[in-house]
Design an enzyme around this catalytic site. Structure first.
Site, mmCIF file in Angstrom:
data_model
loop_
_atom_site.group_PDB
_atom_site.id
_atom_site.type_symbol
_atom_site.label_atom_id
_atom_site.label_comp_id
_atom_site.label_asym_id
_atom_site.label_seq_id
_atom_site.Cartn_x
_atom_site.Cartn_y
_atom_site.Cartn_z
ATOM 1 N N CYS A 111 0.830 -1.211 0.000
ATOM 2 C CA CYS A 111 0.000 0.000 0.000
ATOM 3 C C CYS A 111 0.863 1.259 0.000
ATOM 4 C CB CYS A 111 -0.998 -0.021 1.152
ATOM 5 S SG CYS A 111 -2.320 1.212 0.974
ATOM 6 N N HIS A 214 -3.605 -5.133 0.432
ATOM 7 C CA HIS A 214 -3.115 -5.519 1.761
ATOM 8 C C HIS A 214 -3.169 -7.047 1.933
ATOM 9 C CE1 HIS A 214 -2.822 -1.544 3.796
ATOM 10 N NE2 HIS A 214 -3.694 -1.194 2.875
ATOM 11 N N GLU A 216 -1.579 -8.774 3.970
ATOM 12 C CA GLU A 216 -1.507 -9.149 5.398
ATOM 13 C C GLU A 216 -2.891 -9.329 6.011
ATOM 14 O OE1 GLU A 216 -1.723 -4.610 5.676
ATOM 15 O OE2 GLU A 216 -1.048 -6.133 4.263
#
Length: 244
Positions: A111, A214, A216
């Protein structure tokens, strides 16, 4: 293997003295490293002069999301829609990216990470997609649903590192209002959304991989997103062994 993660900054108002401007790393990001037996080392927002020595303690770096990069640092004035910034983090990460390039260590940007790495290497960014991106069919890039849910697809460039994982497309989440405008010299586009927004960049050597979404927040329910991290760990190990 040890991976450095650059810290984000708590810019929210709080009555807790220890949380004011506190440095932190996203827990889901720490979790995926720990699950894969990789040691996470959180780099505080330190003086740029400390970047080289901090880098020497790890084998690779992850730059996660966070505030917008201060336009002053790329010779621009902030437009009305530019978001919150924190220049000390910008200055530390810019120097760290410079040192990473000199040390030839692998780097993964997420990001904000794709934006500041692209800027550091000579590229440019849109300060705000809704007002600056030249498309009448702009997607919802700052999603309104939960941040761990995917909302749109990205087309993956054949022959890229991402193509080895996802094939022709990936279904990703989206929590940004800025994006890469012109890729920096040496970086090639590895993913784009259907409206043309750049969603991935990488270099030819395999040392730099950058994504706008993202992973994660997706790896817990999508094995391919975890594989993105595992692929990065393999590149780090390969470089580490080559330097031994």
């Amino acid at each position: 293997m040890r991976i450095g993660i650059t810290a984000d900054i708590n810019l929210t108002l709080t009555n807790s003295i220890n949380l004011k401007l506190a440095n932190f790393a996203p827990k889901p990001l720490l979790d995926v490293l720990i699950k894969n037996k990789v040691i996470p080392i959180i780099f505080p927002i330190a003086s740029p002069k400390m970047a080289k020595e901090l880098l020497e303690t790890v084998d690779g770096i992850i730059i996660p999301g966070g505030p917008d990069v201060a336009p002053f640092l790329y010779q621009a004035e902030p437009i009305l829609q530019n978001g919150a910034t924190y220049q000390p983090r910008d200055e530390f990460e810019l120097e760290l990216i410079k040192q990473i390039q000199l040390a030839h260590k692998p780097l993964l940007g997420i990001c904000r990470g794709i934006q500041i790495v692209n800027l550091a290497l000579g590229g440019s960014v849109y300060q705000d997609l809704t007002t600056q991106f030249p498309s009448p069919n702009l997607l919802q890039h700052h999603q309104k649903t939960l941040g761990n849910l995917p909302v749109h697809t990205v087309k993956i460039s054949q022959g890229s590192q991402l193509f080895q994982i996802f094939g022709h497309s990936a279904y990703v989440n989206s929590r940004h209002h800025q994006a890469v405008k012109e890729p920096a010299p040496g970086l090639k586009i590895s993913a784009q959304s259907s409206d043309g927004v750049i969603e991935g960049l990488e270099d030819q050597a395999g040392l730099v991989q950058l994504v706008q979404w993202h992973p994660e927040n997706l790896w817990q329910n999508d094995p391919l997103e975890e594989k993105l991290f595992q692929q990065f760990f393999k590149r780090v190990e390969k470089v580490k062994q080559a330097h031994c």
